[in-house]
Enzyme design. Structure first.
Site, PDB file in Angstrom:
ATOM      1  N   GLU A 161     -46.270 -37.222   9.341  1.00 49.32           N
ATOM      2  CA  GLU A 161     -46.958 -36.061   9.931  1.00 49.32           C
ATOM      3  C   GLU A 161     -47.158 -36.216  11.437  1.00 49.32           C
ATOM      4  O   GLU A 161     -48.152 -35.775  11.991  1.00 49.32           O
ATOM      5  CB  GLU A 161     -48.288 -35.821   9.198  1.00 49.32           C
ATOM      6  CG  GLU A 161     -48.037 -35.332   7.785  1.00 49.32           C
ATOM      7  CD  GLU A 161     -49.272 -34.847   7.042  1.00 49.32           C
ATOM      8  OE1 GLU A 161     -49.132 -33.979   6.177  1.00 49.32           O
ATOM      9  OE2 GLU A 161     -50.373 -35.369   7.328  1.00 49.32           O
ATOM     10  N   ASN A 194     -58.199 -37.898  -1.590  1.00 53.14           N
ATOM     11  CA  ASN A 194     -57.782 -36.789  -0.728  1.00 53.14           C
ATOM     12  C   ASN A 194     -57.018 -35.792  -1.569  1.00 53.14           C
ATOM     13  O   ASN A 194     -56.015 -36.128  -2.200  1.00 53.14           O
ATOM     14  CB  ASN A 194     -56.863 -37.296   0.396  1.00 53.14           C
ATOM     15  CG  ASN A 194     -56.582 -36.215   1.428  1.00 53.14           C
ATOM     16  OD1 ASN A 194     -57.482 -35.804   2.151  1.00 53.14           O
ATOM     17  ND2 ASN A 194     -55.357 -35.733   1.454  1.00 53.14           N
ATOM     18  N   GLU A 195     -57.524 -34.592  -1.605  1.00 46.65           N
ATOM     19  CA  GLU A 195     -56.813 -33.472  -2.221  1.00 46.65           C
ATOM     20  C   GLU A 195     -56.193 -33.835  -3.577  1.00 46.65           C
ATOM     21  O   GLU A 195     -54.967 -33.841  -3.749  1.00 46.65           O
ATOM     22  CB  GLU A 195     -55.722 -32.940  -1.292  1.00 46.65           C
ATOM     23  CG  GLU A 195     -56.277 -32.342  -0.019  1.00 46.65           C
ATOM     24  CD  GLU A 195     -55.232 -31.599   0.793  1.00 46.65           C
ATOM     25  OE1 GLU A 195     -54.037 -31.900   0.638  1.00 46.65           O
ATOM     26  OE2 GLU A 195     -55.610 -30.721   1.577  1.00 46.65           O
ATOM     27  N   GLU A 204     -61.045 -29.670   6.450  1.00 46.03           N
ATOM     28  CA  GLU A 204     -59.815 -29.834   7.234  1.00 46.03           C
ATOM     29  C   GLU A 204     -59.365 -28.469   7.707  1.00 46.03           C
ATOM     30  O   GLU A 204     -59.391 -27.493   6.933  1.00 46.03           O
ATOM     31  CB  GLU A 204     -58.668 -30.387   6.369  1.00 46.03           C
ATOM     32  CG  GLU A 204     -58.656 -31.859   6.161  1.00 46.03           C
ATOM     33  CD  GLU A 204     -57.367 -32.314   5.462  1.00 46.03           C
ATOM     34  OE1 GLU A 204     -56.315 -31.650   5.601  1.00 46.03           O
ATOM     35  OE2 GLU A 204     -57.429 -33.337   4.756  1.00 46.03           O
ATOM     36  N   ARG A 260     -46.991 -40.520  -0.146  1.00 48.01           N
ATOM     37  CA  ARG A 260     -48.369 -40.757  -0.589  1.00 48.01           C
ATOM     38  C   ARG A 260     -48.488 -40.202  -1.999  1.00 48.01           C
ATOM     39  O   ARG A 260     -47.558 -39.567  -2.495  1.00 48.01           O
ATOM     40  CB  ARG A 260     -49.361 -40.094   0.362  1.00 48.01           C
ATOM     41  CG  ARG A 260     -49.228 -38.581   0.427  1.00 48.01           C
ATOM     42  CD  ARG A 260     -50.265 -37.974   1.381  1.00 48.01           C
ATOM     43  NE  ARG A 260     -50.106 -36.536   1.439  1.00 48.01           N
ATOM     44  CZ  ARG A 260     -50.743 -35.751   2.295  1.00 48.01           C
ATOM     45  NH1 ARG A 260     -51.573 -36.267   3.185  1.00 48.01           N
ATOM     46  NH2 ARG A 260     -50.567 -34.452   2.289  1.00 48.01           N
ATOM     47  N   PHE A 280     -45.922 -34.741  13.886  1.00 44.81           N
ATOM     48  CA  PHE A 280     -46.031 -33.515  14.678  1.00 44.81           C
ATOM     49  C   PHE A 280     -47.128 -32.586  14.163  1.00 44.81           C
ATOM     50  O   PHE A 280     -47.160 -31.416  14.502  1.00 44.81           O
ATOM     51  CB  PHE A 280     -44.687 -32.782  14.724  1.00 44.81           C
ATOM     52  CG  PHE A 280     -43.676 -33.506  15.565  1.00 44.81           C
ATOM     53  CD1 PHE A 280     -43.894 -33.671  16.921  1.00 44.81           C
ATOM     54  CD2 PHE A 280     -42.531 -34.052  14.998  1.00 44.81           C
ATOM     55  CE1 PHE A 280     -42.982 -34.371  17.701  1.00 44.81           C
ATOM     56  CE2 PHE A 280     -41.620 -34.750  15.777  1.00 44.81           C
ATOM     57  CZ  PHE A 280     -41.839 -34.913  17.133  1.00 44.81           C
ATOM     58  N   HIS A 281     -47.994 -33.118  13.324  1.00 44.38           N
ATOM     59  CA  HIS A 281     -49.056 -32.235  12.848  1.00 44.38           C
ATOM     60  C   HIS A 281     -50.119 -32.061  13.923  1.00 44.38           C
ATOM     61  O   HIS A 281     -50.377 -32.951  14.716  1.00 44.38           O
ATOM     62  CB  HIS A 281     -49.683 -32.788  11.553  1.00 44.38           C
ATOM     63  CG  HIS A 281     -50.437 -31.742  10.819  1.00 44.38           C
ATOM     64  ND1 HIS A 281     -51.712 -31.389  11.176  1.00 44.38           N
ATOM     65  CD2 HIS A 281     -50.076 -30.939   9.802  1.00 44.38           C
ATOM     66  CE1 HIS A 281     -52.109 -30.411  10.380  1.00 44.38           C
ATOM     67  NE2 HIS A 281     -51.133 -30.118   9.543  1.00 44.38           N
TER      68      HIS A 281
HETATM   69  C1  GAL Z   1     -53.791 -31.670   4.118  1.00 45.73           C
HETATM   70  C2  GAL Z   1     -53.946 -33.148   3.822  1.00 45.73           C
HETATM   71  C3  GAL Z   1     -53.850 -33.965   5.087  1.00 45.73           C
HETATM   72  C4  GAL Z   1     -52.651 -33.545   5.876  1.00 45.73           C
HETATM   73  C5  GAL Z   1     -52.709 -32.079   6.137  1.00 45.73           C
HETATM   74  C6  GAL Z   1     -51.522 -31.579   6.917  1.00 45.73           C
HETATM   75  O1  GAL Z   1     -53.538 -30.909   3.009  1.00 45.73           O
HETATM   76  O2  GAL Z   1     -55.190 -33.413   3.228  1.00 45.73           O
HETATM   77  O3  GAL Z   1     -53.779 -35.323   4.750  1.00 45.73           O
HETATM   78  O4  GAL Z   1     -51.499 -33.849   5.131  1.00 45.73           O
HETATM   79  O5  GAL Z   1     -52.730 -31.387   4.916  1.00 45.73           O
HETATM   80  O6  GAL Z   1     -51.497 -30.192   6.950  1.00 45.73           O
END
Ligand code: GAL
Length: 666
Positions: free
Chosen positions: A360, A152-153, A312, A114, A362-363
């Protein structure tokens, strides 16, 4: 500008990132039913959905998003609708190779993850505006829409020719002519004098140490460039419906080339993503610090009181040192409420449902690969119920008598090569001061330099390396109005261009502090210097000559044996402390307790046991977070909004639990 907030019904926001584009409609329906069960009222949708919204240039597919937003609305859930510009589709990269980012080493990155775009590339900016515009046209009046979430970020950088040209334009605007730039960057050193703007570039990889002024300005420039990428989308979204607030989620960390305090002026809601980089008690200290930083940006950076939101956070696992750690039961709820205590307008998770694949996979997620019959889902449901009980408690101001100054540019400048020691860390020093106060039970604000210091009795400058004349003036005005001051090593050593303020350190504050520092003696990572009166110093030490200040503690041993380590200078009734090393945690806690006490600042809830975090708000609520594994009695009188229990003189907070007490006079 008015204060716009994504809530209107008195409820705190609760939800997280939801990615319906990854799932068939039957999963959407299941998700929405689960959201209702969990008390969710806000979800962030579409963050990385560009290729699903515009599969080919100019061909848009909105049917799925129409259905998703209608489904949310029918179920009483509101949407933070994202513009998907953090992840351009593969077609974009192939069409516009000049918009792919170039690293400092000159490597052009390719699609596959990304954030593969250059924010200064016209093709990227055009495409980003265009997708934002069509989203605005279609959804600005959708009844589910509560908040626009741009991108995003923001945080990736670039060194391509577009960036170089934009950097030169920015520098021309900042300095006017090359003489001023040469002066600011001290280009007389190492034959770097520029005689033509064409010679000025971004700080590419180079032979040896790069120019500190150039590095600093590049960060500032890039922060402004990313900000303009945000504001041009924001303006389109606002134009389509001015009543919908607009924000973008901040990624924390001083590696990010974004001056979030400055950005606060441009968002309707300061939104932060927070993932502690530690487990155990460090995680709660980091949580409190991050929340106070966000509150400071929202209250002071914005130039008006803006709300802030935890946009988040991880519902169950966090990654620390290459390994996933599962939060033990209760931690997620407690840490979420810690953010609310410190003013967050709610709790948002990344992410609602764990993806079946992708980078991601496993997030952490509320609905994990195991489904919803899980501990994390039950805990998320309990948290939703708890937040429901707090409905009507609008995010309130926090009572704090200490302010810690925090400034992105100082953090950037301390990271530059050629400093007397590697690993210098202004945010880390701000966090260390905050942690010491946190353990002392004293609530602190974290503020950008220049913020109004109403209510602040003690101002702390933690390795605040850069001091513009305006910052120096701000500190002076605080002291001359009777405020106390505590300055730590490396503060005020340089001006806003990272040029040294001469005549002995810390050039900006010598007279206020009544000291003159002659030499630095940085310490090795494992080195500790004993201090008289107990405790040790770490990271840094220096030759301090008192010039009006009294010595509170001296170095005991080593080359600085007997010389002042910590000093105090009386200015009227106030004290200006100088701390020339990083005291160990206990010593720092005692020192800051004393400095706060002399300034008339006491712990937030005197009598609260060690391990119980107390946050008192202007709206009459006292949040009590028990970080220990034992029940803890806290002296308080009032009603616990979470349990309905009344406390008459004391309340027992369960192990790992939280109480939110509407206090009454005892
Ligand atoms: C954030 C991000 C999300 C995701 C998350 C995982 O920093 O905005 O898209 O990647 O981390 O920890």
């Amino acid at each position: 500008m008015t204060t716009k907030a994504p809530w209107s019904d008195g409820r705190l926001c609760y939800g997280g990132d939801w990615n319906p584009e990854q799932w068939p409609p039957e999963v959407w329906r299941e998700d929405v039913a689960l959201m209702r069960a969990a008390g969710v009222n806000l979800v962030t949708v579409g963050v990385f959905a560009w290729s699903r919204l515009e599969p080919e240039p100019g061909r848009h597919t909105f049917d799925w998003l129409d259905r998703v937003l209608d489904l949310l609305h029918a179920n009483g859930i509101r949407a933070a609708l994202a513009t998907p510009t953090a992840s351009p589709p593969p077609w974009f990269s192939l069409r516009h190779p000049d918009a792919l980012p170039v690293t400092a080493d000159g490597v052009r990155l390719t699609h596959g993850s990304r954030d593969t775009y250059c924010a200064a590339a016209p093709a990227y900016r055009d495409a980003a505006r265009s997708i934002a515009e069509v989203l605005a046209a279609r959804y600005a009046h959708h009844p589910a829409l509560a908040l626009w979430h741009v991108h995003n970020e923001y945080g990736t950088t670039c060194h391509c020719p577009h960036t170089e040209a934009a950097f030169r334009r920015w520098l021309t605007g900042r300095y006017g002519d090359l003489d001023a730039l040469n002066d600011a960057w001290v280009t007389s050193f190492w034959s770097q004098h520029y005689s033509d703007w064409a010679q000025v570039g971004t700080p590419h990889a180079t032979q040896y140490l790069a120019n500190p002024g150039q590095l600093l300005d590049f960060r500032r420039f890039w922060s402004d460039t990313l900000l303009s990428a945000y504001t041009e989308q924001r303006d389109l979204l606002r134009a389509a419906n001015p009543s919908v607030p607009v924000t973008t989620n901040y990624v924390l960390g001083d590696w990010v080339p974004v001056d979030h305090a400055r950005w606060a002026r441009e968002v309707d809601v300061v939104a932060i993503d927070h993932y502690p980089s530690a487990v155990g008690s460090d995680a709660q200290e980091q949580t409190a610090f991050a929340a106070d930083v966000a509150r400071g940006w929202a209250r002071h950076g914005a130039g008006r009181p803006a709300p802030w939101l935890l946009a988040e956070s991880a519902p169950n696992q966090i990654h620390v040192a290459g390994r996933m750690h599962t939060k033990e039961p209760g931690r997620m709820t407690r840490h979420s409420l810690a953010h609310v205590a410190r003013g967050s307008a709610g709790v948002m998770f990344f992410q609602w449902r764990a993806p079946a694949g992708g980078a991601e996979r496993f997030h952490s997620a509320v609905v994990s690969h195991a489904g919803a019959d899980t501990r994390v889902f039950r805990e998320a449901t309990d948290l939703g119920a708890a937040l429901g009980r707090l409905a009507g408690t609008a995010p309130g101001r926090v009572e704090a008598g200490v302010a810690i100054a925090y400034d992105a540019a100082s953090g950037w400048a301390l990271r530059h090569p050629g400093m007397p020691r590697a690993g210098l860390d202004h945010p880390g020093e701000a966090a260390a001061a905050h942690r010491a106060l946190w353990h002392a039970g004293v609530t602190a604000d974290v503020v950008p330099p220049g913020a109004p210091l109403d209510g602040c009795r003690l101002l702390v400058l933690p390795a605040l390396y850069l001091a513009s004349d305006a910052t120096v003036d701000w500190v002076r005005r605080h002291v001359h109005a009777g405020g106390h001051l505590l300055v730590t090593w490396l503060s005020g050593v340089a001006d806003e261009h990272a040029r040294i303020r001469l005549g002995g350190y810390p050039g900006a504050y010598r007279d206020l502090l009544g000291v003159r520092v002659e030499e630095f003696h940085p310490l090795a990572d494992d080195e500790h210097v004993p201090l008289t009166g107990g405790g040790t110093g770490r990271i840094w030490s220096e030759t301090v000559h008192p010039a009006g200040a009294e010595t509170i503690s001296a170095y005991a041993g080593g080359v600085l044996d007997g010389r002042p380590a910590i000093t105090r200078h009386r200015i009227g009734d106030a004290c200006a402390w100088y701390v020339s090393t990083r005291p160990d945690d206990d010593t720092y806690r005692r020192l800051l307790t004393e400095a706060a006490g002399l300034a008339g600042v006491t712990p937030t809830c005197p009598g609260a046991p060690e391990g119980v975090e107390a946050v008192r708000r202007h709206d009459g609520l006292l949040y009590l977070l028990n970080h220990t594994d034992r029940p803890q009695r806290v002296p308080v009188t009032g009603l616990d909004l979470l349990t309905g229990a009344t406390a008459d003189g004391s309340l027992t907070v369960p192990p790992g639990g939280v109480a939110v007490v509407r206090e009454e006079p005892s």
